[in-house]
Write a protein that holds these residues in place. Structure first.
Motif, short mmCIF file in Angstrom:
data_model
loop_
_atom_site.label_atom_id
_atom_site.label_comp_id
_atom_site.label_asym_id
_atom_site.label_seq_id
_atom_site.Cartn_x
_atom_site.Cartn_y
_atom_site.Cartn_z
N SER A 5 0.85 -1.18 0.00
CA SER A 5 0.00 0.00 0.00
C SER A 5 0.89 1.24 0.00
N LEU A 6 0.45 2.26 -0.71
CA LEU A 6 1.22 3.49 -0.86
C LEU A 6 0.36 4.69 -0.48
N ASP A 7 1.00 5.75 -0.02
CA ASP A 7 0.28 7.00 0.18
C ASP A 7 0.20 7.78 -1.12
N VAL A 8 1.30 7.80 -1.86
CA VAL A 8 1.39 8.62 -3.08
C VAL A 8 2.09 7.83 -4.16
N VAL A 9 1.63 8.00 -5.39
CA VAL A 9 2.34 7.46 -6.54
C VAL A 9 2.48 8.59 -7.56
N THR A 10 3.59 8.58 -8.27
CA THR A 10 3.81 9.55 -9.34
C THR A 10 4.63 8.88 -10.43
N TYR A 11 4.67 9.50 -11.60
CA TYR A 11 5.50 8.94 -12.66
C TYR A 11 6.21 10.08 -13.37
N GLY A 12 7.37 9.77 -13.97
CA GLY A 12 8.09 10.81 -14.70
C GLY A 12 9.48 10.36 -15.09
N GLU A 13 10.28 11.32 -15.47
CA GLU A 13 11.65 11.04 -15.89
C GLU A 13 12.63 11.53 -14.85
N ALA A 14 13.57 10.66 -14.47
CA ALA A 14 14.69 11.06 -13.62
C ALA A 14 15.96 11.05 -14.45
N MET A 15 16.82 12.00 -14.20
CA MET A 15 18.07 12.13 -14.93
C MET A 15 19.24 12.21 -13.97
N ALA A 16 20.39 11.81 -14.45
CA ALA A 16 21.61 12.15 -13.74
C ALA A 16 21.88 13.63 -14.00
N MET A 17 22.20 14.37 -12.95
CA MET A 17 22.43 15.81 -13.08
C MET A 17 23.86 16.12 -12.62
N PHE A 18 24.58 16.84 -13.46
CA PHE A 18 25.94 17.24 -13.13
C PHE A 18 25.95 18.74 -12.86
N VAL A 19 26.19 19.09 -11.60
CA VAL A 19 26.16 20.48 -11.16
C VAL A 19 27.60 21.00 -11.07
N ALA A 20 27.85 22.12 -11.73
CA ALA A 20 29.20 22.70 -11.72
C ALA A 20 29.65 22.99 -10.29
N SER A 21 30.90 22.69 -10.00
CA SER A 21 31.44 22.92 -8.66
C SER A 21 31.77 24.39 -8.41
N GLU A 22 32.05 25.14 -9.51
CA GLU A 22 32.39 26.55 -9.36
C GLU A 22 31.33 27.41 -10.03
N SER A 23 31.15 28.60 -9.51
CA SER A 23 30.14 29.50 -10.02
C SER A 23 30.59 30.11 -11.35
N GLY A 24 29.61 30.43 -12.21
CA GLY A 24 29.93 31.12 -13.46
C GLY A 24 29.42 30.40 -14.69
N ASP A 25 29.97 30.78 -15.82
CA ASP A 25 29.58 30.24 -17.12
C ASP A 25 29.73 28.73 -17.15
N LEU A 26 28.67 28.03 -17.55
CA LEU A 26 28.69 26.58 -17.61
C LEU A 26 29.79 26.08 -18.54
N ALA A 27 30.07 26.81 -19.61
CA ALA A 27 31.10 26.38 -20.57
C ALA A 27 32.49 26.35 -19.95
N LYS A 28 32.69 27.12 -18.89
CA LYS A 28 34.01 27.19 -18.27
C LYS A 28 34.16 26.26 -17.07
N ALA A 29 33.09 25.57 -16.71
CA ALA A 29 33.15 24.68 -15.56
C ALA A 29 34.04 23.48 -15.86
N LYS A 30 34.88 23.11 -14.92
CA LYS A 30 35.82 22.01 -15.11
C LYS A 30 35.51 20.80 -14.24
N SER A 31 34.75 20.99 -13.19
CA SER A 31 34.39 19.86 -12.33
C SER A 31 32.92 19.95 -11.95
N PHE A 32 32.34 18.80 -11.73
CA PHE A 32 30.91 18.72 -11.47
C PHE A 32 30.63 17.72 -10.34
#
Length: 321
Positions: A5-32
């Motif tokens: 038995s469940l309280d809530v069910v949902t469906y959708g898409e989950a993705m792996a997300m890579f978040v830049a470790s340093e602030s600024g332009d995504l193109a300049k990010a070197k680590s995630f």
């Protein structure tokens, strides 16, 4: 094996997300830093942390990202028995910038042809969905493919026929639709199945063509919703039902760190309160509070509280204990 038995069910898409470790332009990010992301998954995570029994339905690829998603579900206590491992299509991923000034981050998606985009009515397991007392839908999963849109309508129709409660967050992704007109038509039709509709103010304006929170709420009430809560950002939330109308002030925010996930946090607050039998005003107040907690932490779901953190926080819910 019998379905839990469940309280809530949902469906959708989950993705792996890579978040830049340093602030600024995504193109300049070197680590995630790798995290899991997805609107419906964020809501499932938040509700599970508050102690609800939550099931999440999707498809992931037979790849490392898919394993990562499944491990994330397990770590959060979310039931994944209805998740299919797709042998042909990969798990999607995304890149996200880090913005220390509180502005909206830059996000790039790599989801075309993903395993989750193959979701269809074949993924509907009636015994699994109907083991839940509540269904949460967002506008993201129906946008990823025609077959997933068909699944959304099928789930909503079946759950409504079974007498289950339904919440709907439009969570607009215009770039995934052929046109804004089609998006509005389909999502408004899907919203007509919901007991509670939770649009942002600008989302409501796009979907209904109306300007004020009062009129946007009236649009969905006229189409069958029991209640509508329009998210107003820093101005709080506007609540309207057949017998109630109120603007609920926003919870205080010390510093905005990451705006992504605020709406999902709001949905967690509203749904959790309603499932506990709380009134709509309390639900909107908790929605504001958890939304505020979410944006003060980096990450889509990292700021979603446990039950203890929710009780201990110094927010507007103190007066409702």
């Amino acid at each position: 094996m019998p379905v839990k038995s469940l309280d809530v069910v949902t469906y959708g898409e989950a993705m792996a997300m890579f978040v830049a470790s340093e602030s600024g332009d995504l193109a300049k990010a070197k680590s995630f830093v790798k995290r899991a992301a997805g609107a419906e998954l964020n809501v499932a995570t938040g509700l599970a942390r508050l102690g609800f029994r939550v099931g999440w339905v999707s498809r992931v690829g037979r790849d490392s990202f898919g394993r990562f998603v499944l491990e994330t579900l397990a770590s959060e206590g979310i039931d994944s028995t209805a998740v299919t491992i797709d042998e042909r299509y990969p798990t999607a991923f995304q890149l996200k910038s880090r913005n220390d000034d509180g502005s909206d981050p830059e996000i790039e998606y790599f989801r075309q042809g993903s395993a989750a985009s193959q979701l269809s009515i074949a993924d509907y397991r009636p015994e699994y969905f109907q083991a839940a007392r509540h269904l949460h839908l967002s506008g993201v999963a129906p946008a990823i493919s025609a077959s997933s849109l068909e699944l959304a309508f099928h789930i909503a129709g079946e759950m409504r026929a079974a007498g289950k409660s339904i919440s709907f967050d439009p969570n607009l992704r215009p770039t995934l639709w052929r046109s804004r007109e089609i998006m509005a038509d389909r999502l408004n039709a899907l919203a007509s199945y919901a007991d509670w509709v939770l649009p942002g103010l600008e989302e409501g304006r796009i979907l209904t063509g109306l300007a004020s929170p009062h009129d946007i709420a009236g649009f969905y009430l006229a189409r069958g919703a029991s209640g509508v809560i329009v998210k107003l950002g820093s101005a709080g939330a506007y609540l309207r039902t057949a017998r109630q109308e109120a603007t609920i002030p926003a919870a205080p925010v010390a510093k905005v760190v990451d705006t992504v996930g605020a709406g999902d946090g709001f949905a967690v607050g509203v749904i959790s309160a309603l499932l506990e039998g709380r009134d709509a005003h309390f639900a909107a107040t908790r929605g504001n509070l958890i939304g505020a907690m979410a944006i003060q932490v980096s990450g889509d779901s990292e700021g979603l509280p446990t039950r203890k953190q929710l009780v201990d926080c110094n927010g507007p819910l103190k007066q409702h204990r």
